[in-house]
Scaffold this active site. Structure first.
Site, short mmCIF file in Angstrom:
data_model
loop_
_atom_site.label_atom_id
_atom_site.label_comp_id
_atom_site.label_asym_id
_atom_site.label_seq_id
_atom_site.Cartn_x
_atom_site.Cartn_y
_atom_site.Cartn_z
N CYS A 95 0.81 -1.23 0.00
CA CYS A 95 0.00 0.00 0.00
C CYS A 95 0.84 1.27 0.00
CB CYS A 95 -0.93 0.02 1.22
SG CYS A 95 -1.92 -1.46 1.40
N HIS A 346 -9.06 3.00 -2.64
CA HIS A 346 -7.67 2.73 -2.30
C HIS A 346 -7.04 1.83 -3.37
CE1 HIS A 346 -4.07 1.62 -0.29
NE2 HIS A 346 -4.53 0.72 0.55
N CYS A 376 -0.87 2.76 6.53
CA CYS A 376 -0.50 1.41 6.94
C CYS A 376 -0.19 0.58 5.70
CB CYS A 376 -1.60 0.76 7.76
SG CYS A 376 -3.18 0.58 6.90
#
EC number: 2.3.1.16
Length: 390
Positions: A95, A346, A376
């Site tokens: 991510c 996302h 995160c």
């Protein structure tokens, strides 16, 4: 007035695509590399510089296969018409990939290994699924809990550890949609979104300039009716309090302060500090806490010095847990003021640069000087960047 030193790393510009739904979304017929190339071209067009000065194109992408394979970073540069003398590489920190691209470019500038970089990231989760081709080592279960690979369950774990209620999560998710839609209707995303051609539901060609995942009609009553998505028996995390699967790209123009001055380009911000940190994979969503603490220490600051914050909303339970750990629960008016990933989506490799671009625009709109972007990372990591307007 901030006085820049020659090797300060400055952000000259940042852009992104609108965020498209992964399932039958507006970018269903648009490739990840094509979408990214549009943003690179936009950076060149918006800023008066010679692309022959570009040292490297550094692109974050998580699932590097199919249209995202064979070093998409290099392919993007070629598609965008960047001179072949510029390099291209692809980075994967899950991510945090495109924020890592920013950090990598910054480190090279700081150490004299180039002055001009285009960084960014992309993920077309509709074309390349998150787990496409992934083959996890069975021995990994000896080292971390098997459920650590299931992001929703890590959010459930954080929620339970921090006593985050279902009601708090629903309210957090609803507020994300409200803020994102307000930002959309008030034009607060206009400076960052580059229109890219896609298709509407009927298949007609359209210029895509509005984030498709936002639910302007979302209500608390609707959210409360949803069943838990990951733990059907005792869970509190639902689809409405999870970041949406989506398709999108982001990009930034980064250079040394000296080079920006030579080119007559006005920097919008400089990087004050950067950090990554690890944590237990079972609570991967906690990663922004140690990463932020490191970044603050390196900048000689405290969390109270942060005036605007972007925290990637993987899940409401995760976001609320991080805010609690950083003593920001009562300061949510400065966090994700234009909404977050629950509303915007996302796209994995895109999000790090996306939240940094959104942070910079939010700081300019709010007239704040110091900002933090943090997120995160799956399997137990966090990444953070502190920027200062100049």
């Amino acid at each position: 007035m901030t006085i820049l030193s020659p090797k300060d790393v400055v952000i000259v510009d940042g852009v992104r695509s609108a965020m498209g739904k992964t399932k039958n979304g507006m970018f269903r017929h648009v490739r990840a590399d094509s979408m990214s190339a549009e943003l690179v071209r936009a950076l060149v067009e918006r800023n008066d510089f010679d692309p022959r000065d570009v040292e490297d194109i550094i692109w974050g992408c998580v699932n590097q296969t199919l249209e995202q394979g064979l070093n998409i970073g290099r392919n993007i540069g070629l598609l965008a018409g960047i001179p072949k003398t510029a390099g291209g590489q692809t980075i994967n920190r899950l991510c945090g990939s495109s924020m890592q691209a920013l950090h990598t470019a910054a480190a090279q500038i700081m150490t004299g290994q180039g002055d001009v970089f285009i960084i960014g990231g992309v993920e077309h989760m509709g074309h390349v699924g998150m787990m496409h081709g992934v083959d996890l080592n069975p021995e990994a279960s000896k080292h971390y809990a098997k459920a650590s690979n299931m992001m929703g369950l890590t959010a459930e774990m954080l929620g339970r550890m921090n006593n985050i209620t279902r009601e708090e999560q629903d309210a957090f998710g609803l507020e994300s949609h409200r803020r994102a839609w307000a930002a959309t209707t008030e034009g607060r995303f206009d400076n960052e979104i580059i229109g890219i051609e896609g298709h509407d539901e009927a298949g007609r060609l359209q210029l895509c300039t509005v984030d498709e995942v936002i639910r302007p009609d979302a209500t608390m009553e609707q959210m409360q009716k949803l069943r838990p998505a990951f733990d059907p028996v005792g869970g509190t995390v639902t689809a409405a309090t999870s970041s949406a699967l989506s398709d999108g790209a982001s990009a930034m123009l980064i250079m040394s302060a000296q080079k920006a001055k030579e080119l007559g380009l006005k920097p919008r911000a400089r990087i004050r500090s950067m950090a990554i940190a690890g944590c237990d994979a079972a609570i991967m969503g906690y990663g922004p806490v140690p990463a932020t603490q490191k970044a603050l220490k390196r900048a000689g600051m405290s969390i109270d010095d942060m005036q605007t914050i972007e925290l990637n909303e993987a899940f409401a339970a995760q976001g609320l847990s991080v805010l609690k750990a950083l003593n920001l629960t009562d300061k949510q008016d400065i966090v994700n003021i234009n909404g977050g990933a629950i509303a915007l989506g996302h796209p994995l490799g895109c999000s790090g640069a996306r939240i940094t671009v959104t942070l910079l625009n939010a700081m300019e709109q709010s007239d704040t000087e110091i900002g933090l972007a943090t997120m995160c990372i799956g399997l137990g990591q966090g990444i953070a960047t502190i920027i200062e307007r100049v």
